[in-house]
Enzyme design. Sequence first.
Site, PDB file in Angstrom:
ATOM      1  N   LYS A  94     -11.071  -4.901  -3.573  1.00 37.00           N
ATOM      2  CA  LYS A  94     -12.263  -4.069  -3.779  1.00 37.00           C
ATOM      3  C   LYS A  94     -11.923  -2.631  -4.156  1.00 37.00           C
ATOM      4  O   LYS A  94     -12.733  -1.935  -4.744  1.00 37.00           O
ATOM      5  CB  LYS A  94     -13.205  -4.137  -2.566  1.00 37.00           C
ATOM      6  N   LYS A  99      -3.784  -9.859  -6.622  1.00 32.68           N
ATOM      7  CA  LYS A  99      -4.979 -10.203  -5.841  1.00 32.68           C
ATOM      8  C   LYS A  99      -6.189  -9.362  -6.288  1.00 32.68           C
ATOM      9  O   LYS A  99      -6.031  -8.189  -6.603  1.00 32.68           O
ATOM     10  CB  LYS A  99      -4.683  -9.907  -4.360  1.00 32.68           C
ATOM     11  N   LYS A 109       0.832  -1.217   0.000  1.00 31.47           N
ATOM     12  CA  LYS A 109       0.000   0.000   0.000  1.00 31.47           C
ATOM     13  C   LYS A 109       0.864   1.264   0.000  1.00 31.47           C
ATOM     14  O   LYS A 109       0.442   2.294  -0.505  1.00 31.47           O
ATOM     15  CB  LYS A 109      -0.995  -0.024   1.162  1.00 31.47           C
TER      16      LYS A 109
HETATM   17  N1  AQP Z   1      -8.785 -11.652  -3.353  1.00 35.36           N
HETATM   18  C1  AQP Z   1      -9.109 -12.194  -2.212  1.00 35.36           C
HETATM   19  N2  AQP Z   1      -9.273 -13.528  -2.097  1.00 35.36           N
HETATM   20  C2  AQP Z   1      -9.637 -14.093  -0.905  1.00 35.36           C
HETATM   21  N3  AQP Z   1      -9.854 -13.373   0.223  1.00 35.36           N
HETATM   22  C3  AQP Z   1      -9.688 -12.047   0.139  1.00 35.36           C
HETATM   23  N4  AQP Z   1      -9.833 -11.057   1.045  1.00 35.36           N
HETATM   24  C4  AQP Z   1      -9.562  -9.858   0.463  1.00 35.36           C
HETATM   25  N5  AQP Z   1      -9.257 -10.039  -0.828  1.00 35.36           N
HETATM   26  C5  AQP Z   1      -9.331 -11.386  -1.056  1.00 35.36           C
HETATM   27  C6  AQP Z   1     -10.242 -11.275   2.414  1.00 35.36           C
HETATM   28  O1  AQP Z   1     -11.402 -10.486   2.623  1.00 35.36           O
HETATM   29  C7  AQP Z   1     -11.324  -9.865   3.901  1.00 35.36           C
HETATM   30  C8  AQP Z   1     -11.366  -8.367   3.650  1.00 35.36           C
HETATM   31  O2  AQP Z   1     -10.370  -7.704   4.223  1.00 35.36           O
HETATM   32  P1  AQP Z   1     -10.216  -6.123   4.262  1.00 35.36           P
HETATM   33  O3  AQP Z   1     -11.350  -5.425   3.653  1.00 35.36           O
HETATM   34  O4  AQP Z   1      -9.959  -5.764   5.676  1.00 35.36           O
HETATM   35  O5  AQP Z   1      -8.924  -5.816   3.477  1.00 35.36           O
HETATM   36  P2  AQP Z   1      -8.142  -6.436   2.317  1.00 35.36           P
HETATM   37  O6  AQP Z   1      -7.655  -7.791   2.681  1.00 35.36           O
HETATM   38  O7  AQP Z   1      -7.098  -5.426   1.950  1.00 35.36           O
HETATM   39  O8  AQP Z   1      -9.245  -6.558   1.155  1.00 35.36           O
HETATM   40  P3  AQP Z   1      -9.283  -5.830  -0.230  1.00 35.36           P
HETATM   41  O9  AQP Z   1     -10.509  -6.279  -0.934  1.00 35.36           O
HETATM   42  O10 AQP Z   1      -7.970  -6.035  -0.946  1.00 35.36           O
HETATM   43  O11 AQP Z   1      -9.476  -4.327   0.202  1.00 35.36           O
HETATM   44  P4  AQP Z   1      -8.663  -3.030  -0.231  1.00 35.36           P
HETATM   45  O12 AQP Z   1      -8.809  -2.957  -1.722  1.00 35.36           O
HETATM   46  O13 AQP Z   1      -9.299  -1.891   0.475  1.00 35.36           O
HETATM   47  O14 AQP Z   1      -7.240  -3.247   0.190  1.00 35.36           O
HETATM   48  C9  AQP Z   1     -10.054 -10.401   4.560  1.00 35.36           C
HETATM   49  O15 AQP Z   1     -10.343 -11.557   5.298  1.00 35.36           O
HETATM   50  C10 AQP Z   1      -9.203 -10.746   3.382  1.00 35.36           C
HETATM   51  O16 AQP Z   1      -8.228 -11.715   3.662  1.00 35.36           O
END
Ligand code: AQP
Length: 344
Positions: free
Chosen positions: A211, A208, A126
Site C-alpha cells: 500500500k 509484493k 524496509k
Molecule cells: N501483497 C500482498 N498479498 C497478500 N497479503 C498481503 N498483505 C500485505 N500485502 C499483501 C497482508 O496484509 C496485511 C497488512 O499488513 P500491514 O499493513 O501490517 O503491513 P504489510 O504486510 O507491510 O503491508 P503493506 O501493504 O506492504 O504495507 P506497507 O506498504 O506499509 O509496508 C498483512 O496480513 C499482510 O500479510
Amino acid sequence: MEEIIRNAAPAAEEPKKIILSGIQPSGIITIGNYIGAVRNWAAMQEEYDCVYCVADLHSITVRQDPATLRRRIYETLAIYMACGLDPEKNVLFVQSMVPAHAQLGWVLDCYTMFGELSRMTQFKDKSKKYEQNINAGLFTYPALMAADILLYQADLVPVGIDQKQHVELARDIANRFNQIYGDTFTIPEPYMPKVGAKIMSLAEPTKKMSKSDENANATVAVMDTKDDIIRKFKRAVTDSGSEVRYGEGKDGVNNLMAIYSAFTGKDMDAIADEFAGKGYGDFKLAVGETVADALAPAREKYEALMKDKAYLESVMKDGAERAAYRARKTLSKVYRKVGFVQPK
Ligand code: AQP
C-alpha cells in the site's frame, strides 16, 4: 480458505478460538491486503472470537504526515466495516487507543534477541527502502506485533505470507517467556489463505503489492473506482507471450490469475480453459471487471461510513474499551510474573 476454516473450526461445545490481526494505516488498503487478510477476517467472524486493530503504532516506524495518518485511521476502520466486519461481532479498535500494546511491547523487547530481529526480512527490505530513517522502532516492530497477538491470547493470526516470519517470531518469544515464567501466553499459529497469500505489484510483478508503493499503477486500492481498477489492470505488466497459463517466467500473468482465482474461486486450469485462444488483453479486462464488480458494494458502504465520523468514533471508543479490558488481564499477569509491583 473455506477448507482451512472448516479444519480449524472449533467443536460446538468448545470456547471459540481467538483471532487477532491488523493492518497499518500506512496507505490505502490494497487488494493484496484484502485478499491476503481482510476478506478472510470477514469469513471468520461467525465462528471465532475476533479482535482486529488498525495498527497505527506500527505505521510510524516509517515517517507519516500527521494529517494524512489521522485520515487513514478513519479510512482503514471504515474499510474493515465496508468489507463486512461487524463491530458488534468483532472487537474493532485503533491500536494507539489501547496503551497495553505499547506496555507489553516494551516488556517483550526485553525478551527478543538482537539476532532474531536482524534476521527479519521486512526489516532488511524496509532498511533499504528508508535508509535515511532506520529507527529503533523499525527494528523492534516484530516485538510490538508479538505484543498485539499475545495480549489477546490469540490462537490464530490470519496474515499474508510476508507476515508469517513475524508470527513465527511471536511464537518463539511466547515460548521463551512461558519457559522462564510458566504458562502465560497462548502460542499463536499463522493462518494463510491458499490462494493470494502474496499478491504482486501490477507494475513489477516480482515485487509484493504494497500500500505504500509510490507508483499508483503498481497497486489497486480496495476503494478505487471501477474505471481506475479496469485501467490499472489493462496496464498491468505481463510478458511477451499471449497464452493465459500459469507457469515459470510468467510472473505478471501468474499474479493476475491468482487475483482472478481469489475473486472467482476458479482454479488455474479452469482459468486457462476459460481464456484459451484469447489474448492477454481480454484476460486483463476480465480481471479488472471482476475485481471492480466484486468490490462495488464495499465501496458504496465505505463512502457512506466516511460521511459519518461520529459513528466511526463511537466504534473506535467502544472497541478500545473492550480491547483494553481484555488486554489488561494479560498485561497484569505479565507485570506480576516479571516482578513489577501492582498495588490493589
Ligand atoms: N501483497 C500482498 N498479498 C497478500 N497479503 C498481503 N498483505 C500485505 N500485502 C499483501 C497482508 O496484509 C496485511 C497488512 O499488513 P500491514 O499493513 O501490517 O503491513 P504489510 O504486510 O507491510 O503491508 P503493506 O501493504 O506492504 O504495507 P506497507 O506498504 O506499509 O509496508 C498483512 O496480513 C499482510 O500479510
